[in-house]
Design a protein around this motif. Structure first.
Motif, short mmCIF file in Angstrom:
data_model
loop_
_atom_site.label_atom_id
_atom_site.label_comp_id
_atom_site.label_asym_id
_atom_site.label_seq_id
_atom_site.Cartn_x
_atom_site.Cartn_y
_atom_site.Cartn_z
N LEU A 1 0.82 -1.21 0.00
CA LEU A 1 0.00 0.00 0.00
C LEU A 1 0.86 1.26 0.00
CD1 LEU A 1 -2.82 -1.07 2.49
CD2 LEU A 1 -3.00 -0.80 0.01
N TYR A 2 1.91 1.28 0.81
CA TYR A 2 2.79 2.45 0.82
C TYR A 2 3.48 2.63 -0.53
CZ TYR A 2 2.59 3.87 5.73
OH TYR A 2 2.18 4.38 6.95
N GLY A 3 3.86 1.52 -1.17
CA GLY A 3 4.50 1.61 -2.48
C GLY A 3 3.58 2.23 -3.52
N ILE A 4 2.33 1.79 -3.54
CA ILE A 4 1.36 2.33 -4.50
C ILE A 4 1.06 3.80 -4.18
CG2 ILE A 4 -1.00 2.14 -5.38
CD1 ILE A 4 -0.85 -0.87 -4.73
N ALA A 5 0.92 4.11 -2.88
CA ALA A 5 0.63 5.49 -2.48
C ALA A 5 1.75 6.44 -2.91
CB ALA A 5 0.42 5.56 -0.97
N SER A 6 2.99 5.98 -2.87
CA SER A 6 4.12 6.83 -3.29
C SER A 6 3.99 7.22 -4.76
CB SER A 6 5.45 6.09 -3.08
OG SER A 6 5.70 5.85 -1.72
N ILE A 7 3.55 6.26 -5.57
CA ILE A 7 3.41 6.52 -7.01
C ILE A 7 2.27 7.50 -7.27
CG2 ILE A 7 2.89 5.47 -9.25
CD1 ILE A 7 4.17 2.87 -8.11
N THR A 8 1.10 7.24 -6.68
CA THR A 8 -0.04 8.14 -6.92
C THR A 8 0.22 9.53 -6.35
OG1 THR A 8 -1.11 7.26 -4.91
CG2 THR A 8 -1.73 6.27 -7.01
N PHE A 9 0.92 9.60 -5.22
CA PHE A 9 1.23 10.90 -4.63
C PHE A 9 2.14 11.71 -5.55
CE2 PHE A 9 4.33 13.40 -2.19
CZ PHE A 9 3.50 14.32 -1.59
N MET A 10 3.19 11.07 -6.07
CA MET A 10 4.12 11.79 -6.94
C MET A 10 3.42 12.28 -8.21
SD MET A 10 7.26 12.81 -6.86
CE MET A 10 8.04 11.69 -5.69
N LEU A 11 2.55 11.46 -8.77
CA LEU A 11 1.81 11.88 -9.96
C LEU A 11 0.87 13.04 -9.64
CD1 LEU A 11 1.01 8.38 -11.50
CD2 LEU A 11 2.65 10.07 -12.35
N ALA A 12 0.32 13.04 -8.42
CA ALA A 12 -0.55 14.14 -8.01
C ALA A 12 0.25 15.43 -7.86
CB ALA A 12 -1.24 13.79 -6.69
N VAL A 13 1.46 15.34 -7.29
CA VAL A 13 2.29 16.54 -7.09
C VAL A 13 2.53 17.28 -8.39
CG1 VAL A 13 4.62 17.33 -6.49
CG2 VAL A 13 3.45 15.69 -5.01
N PHE A 14 2.73 16.51 -9.47
CA PHE A 14 3.09 17.12 -10.75
C PHE A 14 1.88 17.33 -11.67
CE2 PHE A 14 7.12 15.53 -9.21
CZ PHE A 14 8.00 16.53 -9.58
N ASN A 15 0.66 17.07 -11.17
CA ASN A 15 -0.51 17.21 -12.02
C ASN A 15 -1.64 18.03 -11.42
OD1 ASN A 15 -0.24 15.44 -14.63
ND2 ASN A 15 0.65 14.22 -12.99
N THR A 16 -1.39 18.62 -10.24
CA THR A 16 -2.38 19.53 -9.66
C THR A 16 -1.65 20.53 -8.78
OG1 THR A 16 -4.50 19.64 -8.48
CG2 THR A 16 -2.85 18.15 -7.58
N THR A 17 -2.38 21.51 -8.27
CA THR A 17 -1.75 22.51 -7.42
C THR A 17 -1.46 21.91 -6.04
OG1 THR A 17 -3.84 23.36 -6.54
CG2 THR A 17 -3.03 24.33 -8.59
N THR A 18 -0.47 22.46 -5.39
CA THR A 18 -0.11 21.97 -4.05
C THR A 18 -1.28 22.13 -3.08
OG1 THR A 18 2.21 22.50 -4.40
CG2 THR A 18 1.46 22.30 -2.11
N ALA A 19 -1.97 23.27 -3.14
CA ALA A 19 -3.09 23.50 -2.22
C ALA A 19 -4.18 22.45 -2.42
CB ALA A 19 -3.66 24.89 -2.44
N ASN A 20 -4.55 22.18 -3.68
CA ASN A 20 -5.56 21.17 -3.95
C ASN A 20 -5.14 19.81 -3.39
OD1 ASN A 20 -7.01 23.09 -5.33
ND2 ASN A 20 -7.29 21.87 -7.17
N LEU A 21 -3.89 19.46 -3.62
CA LEU A 21 -3.40 18.14 -3.20
C LEU A 21 -3.45 18.00 -1.68
CD1 LEU A 21 -2.09 15.42 -3.59
CD2 LEU A 21 0.13 16.56 -3.81
N VAL A 22 -2.93 18.97 -0.95
CA VAL A 22 -2.88 18.80 0.50
C VAL A 22 -4.27 18.89 1.13
CG1 VAL A 22 -0.49 19.56 0.73
CG2 VAL A 22 -2.31 21.25 0.86
#
Length: 303
Positions: A83-104
């Motif tokens: 689960l942590y491995g998958i979360a790392s991938i989706t998190f990184m893709l989110a960082v580079f595909n939306t605003t920081t405020a939206n993500l957090v």
């Protein structure tokens, strides 16, 4: 079963460990942005360095201090690592595909996902107040997602929502196992490291603008943060652990605004305000509830 004094001390220890981890995590996204790297390159390097840091720390404990610390404690550990491995991938893709405020802001839904999963998997039924807070938070998340749809970054918002849910699953699995999972998310980094490297086209395809920030992040910040956050469920409940991820929600947009002058959109800000308000209100209620419960269970002198 622990006596009340020991249980209280254990709970305080868990709170301190988890709070420190949550505080460290608030500078993760700013460091990723400062690295000026693409998503797959940043994922590969940060994850690989995190794995190396974990391997070094585990080796020191095992061979220098003669402490036997399990890397993946049983089947539960395997689930947590995955689960942590998958979360790392989706998190990184989110960082580079939306605003920081939206993500957090979206990641702030983590405690509510944790409460639902704890209800389903552990039998810890949420209170009506928790369900009400969830309903209010859903309104905030929908506002952010619709705002992302208009801005063209809906994909990043959905990646962020997936990260929040998967991370909640990892926290719940750790809580259910009630064993040390400190190294599980760190060794899990080998999976996103390999995937990121493959997607970047190998070492020659890595795009690293300012790699020193990734080195700081991968070798120090992420190992400390996730070791603390993964150790927390051994002492405190999953929803409580998830609450400390809210430090990222509150502080990361401030760091991003100070460094990059990036402010959230009005709609995103309203959605985030709804989420944070609901969570703060729920946290205050939960704190008062626990205090009343503790006072009711306290021994009383006969009159």
């Amino acid at each position: 079963m622990q006596d009340p004094i020991t249980a209280a001390a254990s709970h305080r220890k868990g709170l301190l460990i988890t709070a420190f981890g949550g505080l460290m995590l608030t500078i993760d996204i700013p460091l990723l942005r400062l690295s000026e790297s693409d998503a797959w390159s940043a994922l590969a390097m940060r994850s690989a360095l995190t794995f190396l840091a974990a391997l070094f720390a585990w080796s020191v404990l095992r061979f220098v201090f003669k402490k036997h610390v399990p890397i993946i404690p049983g089947k539960a550990g395997l689930v947590v690592v995955t689960l942590y491995g998958i979360a790392s991938i989706t998190f990184m893709l989110a960082v580079f595909n939306t605003t920081t405020a939206n993500l957090v802001f979206i990641l702030a839904f983590n405690p509510m996902f944790s409460a639902l999963l704890a209800w389903w998997l552990i039998g810890e039924r949420p209170k009506p107040q928790t369900l009400l807070a969830m309903a209010v938070m859903i309104v905030g998340v929908l506002l952010i997602v619709f705002d992302g749809l208009k801005a063209g970054n809906i994909t990043g918002d959905l990646y962020g929502l997936a990260s929040s849910f998967i991370l909640a699953g990892a926290i719940t699995a750790s809580r259910k196992a009630r064993t040390s999972m400190g190294f599980a998310p760190l060794f899990a980094a080998v999976v996103p490291a390999l995937i990121g490297l493959a997607m970047a086209g190998g070492p020659a395809g890595l795009v690293l603008g300012e790699p020193v920030w990734l080195v700081l992040n991968g070798l120090i910040i992420i190992p400390i943060a996730f070791w603390c956050l993964a150790t927390g469920p051994q002492y405190i409940s999953g929803p409580e652990v998830a609450m400390f991820y809210l430090l990222e929600t509150i502080l990361t947009p401030i760091w991003i605004w100070m460094i990059f002058a990036e402010a959230p959109t009005p709609t995103g800000l309203v959605g985030g305000a709804i989420i944070v308000t609901a969570l703060v209100a729920h946290s205050v209620w939960q704190l008062l509830h626990h205090r009343r419960k503790a006072r009711s269970l306290a021994p009383r002198h006969p009159v």
